[in-house]
Design a protein around this motif. Structure first.
Motif, PDB file in Angstrom:
ATOM      1  N   UNK A   1      -2.083  11.448   1.732  1.00 50.83           N
ATOM      2  CA  UNK A   1      -3.008  10.347   1.292  1.00 50.83           C
ATOM      3  C   UNK A   1      -3.400   9.319   2.097  1.00 50.83           C
ATOM      4  N   UNK A   2      -4.223   8.632   1.596  1.00 51.64           N
ATOM      5  CA  UNK A   2      -4.647   7.236   2.141  1.00 51.64           C
ATOM      6  C   UNK A   2      -4.623   6.459   1.299  1.00 51.64           C
ATOM      7  N   UNK A   3      -4.247   5.159   1.410  1.00 55.70           N
ATOM      8  CA  UNK A   3      -4.264   4.041   0.501  1.00 55.70           C
ATOM      9  C   UNK A   3      -4.971   2.781   1.474  1.00 55.70           C
TER      10      UNK A   3
ATOM     11  N   UNK B   1      -6.096   4.674  -3.993  1.00 56.83           N
ATOM     12  CA  UNK B   1      -5.116   5.806  -3.692  1.00 56.83           C
ATOM     13  C   UNK B   1      -5.989   7.024  -3.590  1.00 56.83           C
ATOM     14  N   UNK B   2      -5.902   7.741  -2.412  1.00 55.48           N
ATOM     15  CA  UNK B   2      -6.756   9.022  -2.270  1.00 55.48           C
ATOM     16  C   UNK B   2      -5.803   9.959  -1.953  1.00 55.48           C
ATOM     17  N   UNK B   3      -5.731  11.146  -2.555  1.00 57.04           N
ATOM     18  CA  UNK B   3      -4.991  12.158  -2.259  1.00 57.04           C
ATOM     19  C   UNK B   3      -5.708  13.359  -1.715  1.00 57.04           C
TER      20      UNK B   3
ATOM     21  N   UNK C   1       0.707  -1.212  -0.099  1.00 53.26           N
ATOM     22  CA  UNK C   1       0.029   0.130   0.153  1.00 53.26           C
ATOM     23  C   UNK C   1       1.020   1.447  -0.001  1.00 53.26           C
ATOM     24  N   UNK C   2       2.010   1.102   0.797  1.00 54.39           N
ATOM     25  CA  UNK C   2       2.887   2.548   0.807  1.00 54.39           C
ATOM     26  C   UNK C   2       3.519   2.551  -0.742  1.00 54.39           C
ATOM     27  N   UNK C   3       3.731   1.374  -1.137  1.00 51.66           N
ATOM     28  CA  UNK C   3       4.459   1.508  -2.582  1.00 51.66           C
ATOM     29  C   UNK C   3       3.477   2.283  -3.514  1.00 51.66           C
TER      30      UNK C   3
END
Length: 149
Positions: free
Chosen positions: A77-79, A98-100, A51-53
């Motif tokens: 962001x949130x993944x 992926x939400x920025x 998720x980080x990647x």
């Protein structure tokens, strides 16, 4: 057609530090602890690193494009995704998002960055982010073992 130039290879190395805990090394000397995610284990899990990647790969692409126009006042962001345990096809992640949240200052430069933002996010998703492109297109993974005495 794929480009297989001289600098295509990427490598990390890992070593076990204790049961289900590992230290990962990159070629530039960076290290990262990875664990199983037990109750007292604060290390990132492999799924969290995926998720980080996904998130940071796109974030870097978007940041490079938009910060040329204006420095963001807020960039986070949130993944997220669902970990599926499927007895037929095996464990995997689904519903990856992926939400920025990105804000720029008022003014002409901020307006230029806001204008470039949707295009930068789309370009990252559609073409630039190696991580999300690999996940979406799929790539075979080969696991081997070195026999040691």
């Amino acid at each position: 057609m794929t480009d297989m130039g001289d600098d295509t290879l990427r490598t990390v190395h890992f070593e076990r530090t204790s049961n289900s805990k590992y230290l990962v090394h990159n070629v530039r000397g960076g290290t990262l602890s990875v664990g199983s995610g037990g109750d007292t284990d604060a290390d990132f899990t492999p799924v969290e690193l995926l998720l980080v990647a996904l998130g940071t790969c796109s974030a870097i692409d978007v940041d490079i494009v938009t910060s040329r126009r204006a420095e963001p006042t807020d960039f986070r962001g949130v993944v997220r995704g669902d970990k599926i345990r499927d007895p037929e096809q095996g464990n995997r992640m689904e519903n990856l998002v992926v939400e920025f949240t990105i804000r720029f200052p008022e003014g002409e430069d901020g307006d230029k960055a806001r204008e470039a933002l949707p295009r930068a996010v789309k370009m990252s998703h559609d073409r630039l982010c190696t991580v999300s492109r690999t996940v979406e297109l799929g790539a075979p993974v080969t696991t081997t073992m070195e026999d040691s005495p």
